[in-house]
Design a protein around this motif. Structure first.
Motif, PDB file in Angstrom:
ATOM      1  N   ASN A 154      14.202 -12.901  -8.849  1.00 42.62           N
ATOM      2  CA  ASN A 154      13.592 -13.981  -9.618  1.00 42.62           C
ATOM      3  C   ASN A 154      12.425 -13.522 -10.493  1.00 42.62           C
ATOM      4  N   GLY A 155      12.230 -12.225 -10.595  1.00 43.72           N
ATOM      5  CA  GLY A 155      11.194 -11.699 -11.469  1.00 43.72           C
ATOM      6  C   GLY A 155       9.787 -12.067 -11.044  1.00 43.72           C
ATOM      7  N   VAL A 156       9.555 -12.152  -9.739  1.00 45.96           N
ATOM      8  CA  VAL A 156       8.229 -12.490  -9.214  1.00 45.96           C
ATOM      9  C   VAL A 156       7.575 -11.232  -8.645  1.00 45.96           C
ATOM     10  N   GLU A 157       6.338 -10.994  -9.073  1.00 47.31           N
ATOM     11  CA  GLU A 157       5.573  -9.859  -8.544  1.00 47.31           C
ATOM     12  C   GLU A 157       4.971 -10.281  -7.205  1.00 47.31           C
ATOM     13  N   LEU A 158       5.483  -9.715  -6.134  1.00 46.26           N
ATOM     14  CA  LEU A 158       5.108 -10.131  -4.785  1.00 46.26           C
ATOM     15  C   LEU A 158       4.404  -8.999  -4.057  1.00 46.26           C
ATOM     16  N   ARG A 159       3.287  -9.330  -3.440  1.00 50.02           N
ATOM     17  CA  ARG A 159       2.555  -8.381  -2.591  1.00 50.02           C
ATOM     18  C   ARG A 159       2.439  -8.984  -1.200  1.00 50.02           C
ATOM     19  N   ILE A 160       2.759  -8.197  -0.187  1.00 48.01           N
ATOM     20  CA  ILE A 160       2.771  -8.694   1.183  1.00 48.01           C
ATOM     21  C   ILE A 160       1.870  -7.835   2.057  1.00 48.01           C
ATOM     22  N   THR A 161       1.017  -8.488   2.833  1.00 46.21           N
ATOM     23  CA  THR A 161       0.203  -7.804   3.841  1.00 46.21           C
ATOM     24  C   THR A 161       0.679  -8.240   5.215  1.00 46.21           C
ATOM     25  N   LEU A 162       1.054  -7.274   6.033  1.00 46.38           N
ATOM     26  CA  LEU A 162       1.482  -7.542   7.402  1.00 46.38           C
ATOM     27  C   LEU A 162       0.292  -7.352   8.331  1.00 46.38           C
ATOM     28  N   VAL A 163       0.056  -8.349   9.173  1.00 51.77           N
ATOM     29  CA  VAL A 163      -1.084  -8.311  10.080  1.00 51.77           C
ATOM     30  C   VAL A 163      -0.596  -8.470  11.512  1.00 51.77           C
ATOM     31  N   ASP A 164      -1.001  -7.563  12.374  1.00 53.69           N
ATOM     32  CA  ASP A 164      -0.695  -7.681  13.793  1.00 53.69           C
ATOM     33  C   ASP A 164      -1.861  -7.108  14.582  1.00 53.69           C
ATOM     34  N   ILE A 165      -1.993  -7.577  15.812  1.00 56.74           N
ATOM     35  CA  ILE A 165      -3.136  -7.173  16.629  1.00 56.74           C
ATOM     36  C   ILE A 165      -2.867  -5.896  17.409  1.00 56.74           C
ATOM     37  N   THR A 166      -1.590  -5.481  17.509  1.00 54.59           N
ATOM     38  CA  THR A 166      -1.270  -4.279  18.287  1.00 54.59           C
ATOM     39  C   THR A 166      -1.020  -3.093  17.363  1.00 54.59           C
TER      40      THR A 166
END
Length: 239
Positions: A85-97
Motif C-alpha cells: 500500500n505504499g506506506v512507510e512503516l516503522r515498528i519497535t518491538l518491546v519486551d521485558i525479557t
C-alpha cells in the motif's frame, strides 16, 4: 476444565516467571511462531491496524510500538501490507525479557524497519508512536490490572491502540491443547498454550474494560480463529 472457562483463569503462565528462561524460553518463542501461523494470529492485529489507518486518513508514514512482542512475528504481515500500500512503516518491538528481545533481533535481522527495545510497558514515553499494539499480551494481566495496562498503551500512542487476544472458548482450548502437543515438547508451550486460552476473554470482559476506562471510542470485533480485535481510537483531548 470447560466449566472453569466461564471465568478467566488466574494462574500465572510459565513465561510470566522472569527468574527463569534461557534456551528453553527461546525455543518456546520459536514454537509459538508455529502456533501463530496455524491459528492465524496476525489477522486481528492487521484488521485493527487498518481500521486506525483509515480513521487517521490513510497517512503515508506510520510508527508502531508492539508491546509484549515476543519475537514479533505477526508484524511481518503488517510490513507486507505496508509494501503493498505504499506506506512507510516503522515498528519497535518491546519486551521485558532478554530472551524475547534476542529472538526478535534474530528473526528481523535483515529488516531495517524493525527495531527492538527491552523495556516494561509502564516505562514507555507518552505519545511516542502513532499506534500501540499488543498481540496475546493483555491476557497476562488480571481484570483489576487491565485498566492500567491499556491506559499505558493508550498514553504511548498518538492515534490509538490495537489489542489482539484470545476468545476464551472450549473449542479454542481443545484445539490449542492438541496442537501444542503435536508441534512441541517444550514445557512452556505445553503449559502456557492452553492456559492462555483459559486466561482469554469473552464479550463481557471487554465491556467491563470499556466501562472502567470510559472508552466511548472502543470497538470490539470477533475474528477468526477464536480471537478478538479491540480497536481504541485516541480522542483529541487525550492527545
Amino acid at each position: 476444565m470447560f466449566k472453569g472457562l466461564k471465568q478467566r483463569a488466574m494462574q500465572h503462565e510459565l513465561m510470566d516467571d522472569f527468574s527463569s528462561g534461557g534456551p528453553e524460553l527461546r525455543q518456546a518463542l520459536q514454537h509459538l511462531r508455529r502456533l501463530n501461523r496455524i491459528f492465524g494470529a496476525a489477522g486481528p492485529t492487521l484488521y485493527g491496524f487498518k481500521r486506525l489507518w483509515l480513521q487517521a486518513g490513510k497517512p503515508k508514514t506510520l510508527t508502531i510500538l508492539d508491546v509484549g512482542s515476543g519475537s514479533g512475528d505477526v508484524n511481518r504481515h503488517l510490513l507486507r501490507w505496508a509494501d503493498e500500500n505504499g506506506v512507510e512503516l516503522r515498528i519497535t518491538l518491546v519486551d521485558i525479557t532478554e530472551e524475547a528481545c534476542a529472538e526478535a533481533r534474530e528473526f528481523f535481522r535483515t529488516e531495517p524497519r524493525v527495531s527492538v527495545m527491552r523495556s516494561s510497558l509502564f516505562q514507555l514515553p507518552e505519545n511516542g508512536v502513532d499506534i500501540t499494539t499488543g498481540t496475546q499480551f493483555v491476557h497476562h494481566f488480571t481484570n483489576t490490572e487491565l485498566p492500567q495496562v491499556v491506559g499505558c498503551m493508550l498514553k504511548a500512542s498518538r492515534l490509538g491502540v490495537v489489542i489482539n487476544d484470545i476468545h476464551r472458548h472450549w473449542i479454542a482450548w481443545g484445539a490449542v491443547w492438541v496442537t501444542a502437543r503435536v508441534i512441541s515438547k517444550n514445557r512452556y508451550i505445553l503449559n502456557d498454550g492452553p492456559l492462555s486460552v483459559a486466561k482469554g476473554f469473552r464479550a463481557k470482559d471487554w465491556t467491563m474494560l470499556r466501562q472502567s476506562l470510559d472508552l466511548s471510542d472502543m470497538i470490539v470485533s470477533w475474528r477468526p480463529l477464536f480471537r478478538y480485535a479491540v480497536v481504541i481510537v485516541k480522542r483529541e483531548r487525550e492527545r
